[in-house]
Design a protein around this motif. Structure first.
Motif, PDB file in Angstrom:
ATOM      1  N   LYS A  21       0.853  -1.202   0.000  1.00 42.04           N
ATOM      2  CA  LYS A  21       0.000   0.000   0.000  1.00 42.04           C
ATOM      3  C   LYS A  21       0.886   1.248   0.000  1.00 42.04           C
ATOM      4  N   LYS A  66       4.100  10.648  -8.589  1.00 46.56           N
ATOM      5  CA  LYS A  66       3.787  10.819  -7.158  1.00 46.56           C
ATOM      6  C   LYS A  66       5.077  11.158  -6.406  1.00 46.56           C
ATOM      7  N   ASN A 126       3.106   6.617   8.388  1.00 46.42           N
ATOM      8  CA  ASN A 126       1.690   6.908   8.645  1.00 46.42           C
ATOM      9  C   ASN A 126       0.835   6.569   7.439  1.00 46.42           C
ATOM     10  N   GLY A 127      -0.406   6.168   7.709  1.00 47.52           N
ATOM     11  CA  GLY A 127      -1.363   5.873   6.641  1.00 47.52           C
ATOM     12  C   GLY A 127      -2.272   4.754   7.088  1.00 47.52           C
ATOM     13  N   THR A 128      -3.484   4.700   6.529  1.00 46.71           N
ATOM     14  CA  THR A 128      -4.383   3.595   6.865  1.00 46.71           C
ATOM     15  C   THR A 128      -4.560   2.702   5.637  1.00 46.71           C
ATOM     16  N   LYS A 179      -3.373   3.667   2.616  1.00 43.24           N
ATOM     17  CA  LYS A 179      -2.149   3.834   1.823  1.00 43.24           C
ATOM     18  C   LYS A 179      -1.166   4.730   2.576  1.00 43.24           C
ATOM     19  N   VAL A 180       0.092   4.709   2.142  1.00 44.70           N
ATOM     20  CA  VAL A 180       1.103   5.541   2.799  1.00 44.70           C
ATOM     21  C   VAL A 180       0.738   7.014   2.611  1.00 44.70           C
ATOM     22  N   GLU A 181       0.788   7.770   3.725  1.00 38.60           N
ATOM     23  CA  GLU A 181       0.516   9.212   3.650  1.00 38.60           C
ATOM     24  C   GLU A 181       1.759  10.033   4.005  1.00 38.60           C
ATOM     25  N   SER A 182       2.503   9.556   4.984  1.00 37.52           N
ATOM     26  CA  SER A 182       3.702  10.299   5.379  1.00 37.52           C
ATOM     27  C   SER A 182       4.643   9.380   6.152  1.00 37.52           C
ATOM     28  N   GLU A 184       5.688  14.261   4.059  1.00 37.39           N
ATOM     29  CA  GLU A 184       4.577  13.712   3.274  1.00 37.39           C
ATOM     30  C   GLU A 184       5.105  12.987   2.029  1.00 37.39           C
ATOM     31  N   THR A 185       4.576  11.799   1.821  1.00 35.27           N
ATOM     32  CA  THR A 185       5.042  10.998   0.687  1.00 35.27           C
ATOM     33  C   THR A 185       3.977   9.973   0.308  1.00 35.27           C
ATOM     34  N   ASP A 186       3.993   9.518  -0.943  1.00 37.51           N
ATOM     35  CA  ASP A 186       3.003   8.523  -1.376  1.00 37.51           C
ATOM     36  C   ASP A 186       3.566   7.105  -1.330  1.00 37.51           C
TER      37      ASP A 186
END
Ligand code: NAP
Length: 323
Positions: free
Chosen positions: A147, A163, A225-227, A229-232, A247-249
């Motif tokens: 993810k 991204k 962090n992320g649920t 997908k990766v958010e940060s 912050e990163t995808d």
């Protein structure tokens, strides 16, 4: 586990009934080291088998442009190299078995391998099982694999076209993959925990001169962090102790490898768990050889894996012929 059978006719007969296949030389692992050994073993007239659980090739399959293998110019992909190596080994008579090796035991007359395709006996064995990607072991990493957390740029990079991509590590793998990923997006962050790099100078220079790759040094990842997908990713500055949320995808992790040595808890290893051999690839157990990334050595490359494989087959041949 070393099991010494007493020389007993009954047990010898029982053993030969139980064994499904006999070979002179059995190679565990179909990466570059194993495939080179297969070719050399078969050409030396040893009945030779390669046992591989998944696709042959190992880490080489992840290489898009193999640009530093002597004589292979212009560059080809790792897949192309492996495809040719398998065909070459088969052309000399090596047999390929797709199976998982569950255990390896030293017997009076050689070795016995319990595999998912039955029991295989060998006079000599080569361990060429390579190494697997190390994880960061931080919060959020395991649950976000697939993810946004990945260990393979060529496999997962295309999902993150245009991204924000973060790459963790300061070795050859991180630098190679950051370069590859910069072809897919304009924003690649190379995050490393020091200011000095392990990557070879030529590889590092390419990254340093790439305007799409932003270096974030002295930073260690502490949480992803992320649920869904990766958010940060939370990064801690190793000098100031300050934590920032970056912050990163996607987070591509290239922080080294762990040697795959589960089958050989009975051989000598170094402090990092790599199998110790002499210059002939002989381990602390007679008849058991080791080659490639699983072996303790200072330089892990395709060319050094191939050289290991050739030495190992040559040594196995001498061992089998009693020289
Ligand atoms: P590597 O050379 O061991 O580098 C691992 C990197 O990850 C190091 O920079 C290390 O930092 C960092 N690291 C380790 N644990 C970490 C953690 N928990 N958090 C953050 N960073 C961490 O591993 P590799 O790059 O996977 O390469 C493995 C072998 O394959 C090497 O021998 C390499 O030469 C070879 N290889 C060659 C090529 C090529 O020739 N093109 C390509 C790929 C791999 P420190 O430096 O601070 O320890």
């Amino acid at each position: 586990m070393i099991l010494h059978l007493k020389p007993n006719t009954k047990s010898a007969i029982l053993l030969s009934i139980m064994v499904d296949k006999h070979f002179d030389f059995v190679i565990i692992g179909g990466g570059v080291a194993g495939l080179t050994a297969a070719q050399y073993g078969a050409r030396a007239n040893l009945s030779t088998a390669v046992i591989e659980a998944a696709s042959n090739g190992g880490q080489s399959l992840l290489i898009n442009d193999l640009e530093n293998y002597p004589g292979v110019f212009p560059a080809i992909s790792g897949y192309e190299l492996i495809d040719a190596m398998v065909k070459q080994a088969k052309s000399f008579g090596a047999e390929f078995i797709t199976a998982t090796v569950k255990s390896l035991e030293k017997k009076e007359s050689g070795f016995e391998l319990a595999t998912t395709k039955g029991i295989i006996a060998a006079k000599a064995v080569l361990l060429a099982t390579g190494a697997k990607h190390r994880h960061l072991n931080i919060d959020g990493e395991e649950k976000l694999i697939g993810k946004g957390v990945s260990y393979c740029a060529s496999c997962d990079g295309p999902f993150f076209r245009n991204k924000r991509i973060s790459v963790i590590g300061g070795g050859d793998a991180a630098f190679d993959e950051a370069t590859f990923l910069s072809n897919l997006t304009d924003k690649v962050y190379l995050i490393h925990r020091r200011e000095a790099f392990r990557a070879q100078a030529a590889v590092a220079e390419r990254v340093m001169n790439n305007p799409k790759i932003e270096k974030m040094l002295n930073k260690i990842p502490v949480k992803i962090n992320g649920t869904e997908k990766v958010e940060s990713i939370v990064l801690k500055d190793v000098k100031t102790g300050e934590e920032i949320v970056h912050e990163t995808d996607a987070v591509f992790v290239f922080v080294g490898m762990d040697p795959q040595t589960e089958l050989v808890d009975f051989v000598q290893k170094d402090s990092s768990g790599y199998v110790v051999t002499d210059e002939n690839m002989e381990t602390s157990v007679k008849g058991l050889f080791c080659a490639g990334d699983v072996r303790a050595k200072p330089f892990r490359q395709i060319v050094t894996a191939a050289a290991d494989g050739a030495y190992a087959a040559h040594s196995a041949e001498k061992y089998i012929r009693g020289e």
